[in-house]
Design a protein around this motif. Sequence first.
Motif, PDB file in Angstrom:
ATOM      1  N   PHE A   1      -9.784  -3.860  -3.923  1.00  9.98           N
ATOM      2  CA  PHE A   1      -8.615  -3.116  -3.421  1.00  9.98           C
ATOM      3  C   PHE A   1      -7.913  -2.392  -4.557  1.00  9.98           C
ATOM      4  O   PHE A   1      -7.573  -1.211  -4.457  1.00  9.98           O
TER       5      PHE A   1
ATOM      6  N   GLU B   1      -1.885  -1.046  -3.789  1.00  7.15           N
ATOM      7  CA  GLU B   1      -1.389  -1.195  -5.162  1.00  7.15           C
ATOM      8  C   GLU B   1      -1.262  -2.661  -5.558  1.00  7.15           C
ATOM      9  O   GLU B   1      -1.284  -2.994  -6.730  1.00  7.15           O
TER      10      GLU B   1
ATOM     11  N   PRO C   1      -4.051   3.407   0.363  1.00  7.99           N
ATOM     12  CA  PRO C   1      -4.612   2.707  -0.802  1.00  7.99           C
ATOM     13  C   PRO C   1      -3.679   1.582  -1.268  1.00  7.99           C
ATOM     14  O   PRO C   1      -2.455   1.693  -1.199  1.00  7.99           O
TER      15      PRO C   1
ATOM     16  N   LYS D   1      -9.686   0.569   0.797  1.00 11.82           N
ATOM     17  CA  LYS D   1      -8.293   0.848   1.136  1.00 11.82           C
ATOM     18  C   LYS D   1      -7.893   0.011   2.339  1.00 11.82           C
ATOM     19  O   LYS D   1      -8.751  -0.458   3.084  1.00 11.82           O
TER      20      LYS D   1
ATOM     21  N   TRP E   1       0.829  -1.198   0.000  1.00 13.23           N
ATOM     22  CA  TRP E   1       0.000   0.000   0.000  1.00 13.23           C
ATOM     23  C   TRP E   1       0.869   1.256   0.000  1.00 13.23           C
ATOM     24  O   TRP E   1       2.012   1.252   0.446  1.00 13.23           O
ATOM     25  N   LYS E   2       0.275   2.340  -0.510  1.00 12.28           N
ATOM     26  CA  LYS E   2       0.981   3.618  -0.599  1.00 12.28           C
ATOM     27  C   LYS E   2       1.062   4.283   0.763  1.00 12.28           C
ATOM     28  O   LYS E   2       0.157   4.133   1.593  1.00 12.28           O
TER      29      LYS E   2
ATOM     30  N   ASN F   1      -9.484   0.651  -5.870  1.00 12.16           N
ATOM     31  CA  ASN F   1      -9.586   1.684  -4.826  1.00 12.16           C
ATOM     32  C   ASN F   1     -10.980   1.772  -4.194  1.00 12.16           C
ATOM     33  O   ASN F   1     -11.341   2.798  -3.612  1.00 12.16           O
ATOM     34  N   ARG F   2     -11.789   0.709  -4.340  1.00 11.60           N
ATOM     35  CA  ARG F   2     -13.087   0.698  -3.660  1.00 11.60           C
ATOM     36  C   ARG F   2     -12.896   0.501  -2.160  1.00 11.60           C
ATOM     37  O   ARG F   2     -13.682   0.974  -1.346  1.00 11.60           O
TER      38      ARG F   2
END
Length: 351
Positions: free
Chosen positions: A50, A33, A31, A56, A24-25, A53-54
């Motif tokens: 995921f 990746e 969110p 996080k 994740w970022k 982006n529905r």
Amino acid sequence: MQKKIFSLDEHQIFLQGPVVVFKWKNVKDWPVEYVSSNVEENLGYKKEDFLLNRIKYGDIIFEDDLIQVSNEVSNYSLSERNMFEQEYRIVKSNGEIVWIYDYTTIVRDENRAITHFYGYILDITKHKRNEEALRRTEKLNTIGEFAAGIAHEIRNPLTSLRGFLQLIKNGQIKEEYKDIMESELDRIESILNEFLILSKPHLTQYNKKDVHVLFKQILPLFETQATYNNIQLVTEFDLDELMINCNENQLKQVFVNFIKNAIEATSNGGVIKIECKKEQNELCIRFIDEGSGISEENIKRLGEPFFTTKENGTGLGLMISFKIIEEHGGTIQVESQLGIGSIFKIKLPFC
């Protein structure tokens, strides 16, 4: 006949296992990746939810744990570490709350700024339940030991009181009976008071105190008893102030208990030495006696409820002392040799 050799795809084996991998970022709500394909099997969420982006990663962390997890991630990020471990709860797609172990790797760019996190998470709910069950069992065992110990300690004076009451009923009244009965009642009260100190949570107020002053106030209490038992009380204190943050009455209780025990152990007379010195930025207090000593086996049991080497002791005094010193951020160490004597060493932090 030639044997058939099967090749194993390590990646496929991993994806069929219980460990789910996230990337994740390092931005708000984290969110995702990347997430491994076994996320649906283990957590119930679809992989695309995921990646589109529905959902996080921050959305699936149990709300009561989210602040703690965020703070820990921030703290670890400020350090130079490249990985860290956490245990917290997440919410599966069906609403079930589970405990997970999270092994996180930090990803940094060429300027050492954090861009992403890789998390390898594993459901440890069963392990947590077993831990809790074990804690409950240990707590019940401790309560049982305390109850048995209290019953044993109180039964003796109660038996004595019952015997004297029977004598009084039969008309055998002597003045000395009253003194003995009063002494036995005092003993019951003392046992119950010590137990209440151990069991009752209370707020303790701490103030800066010089240890010299504390000993100056309590040592005169033992002068008569020491002289009567042919014991010499010797003190060896550093001249400088020895300031500690403490509850004055509680520390006095510990010191009184240790001096009293040393006098009782030195029944044939001798020297009891009390040292107060600064050692490696800590206050070190030693109570050194020339008493009967304690066996190695019994040293290991010191501080246990109702364990005592004294004929009329309960063991609660020493247990309370251990608890008080621990609450003051200190430690107690015991060295002893049978027939030579004992050293009780207290270490406390300075202010």
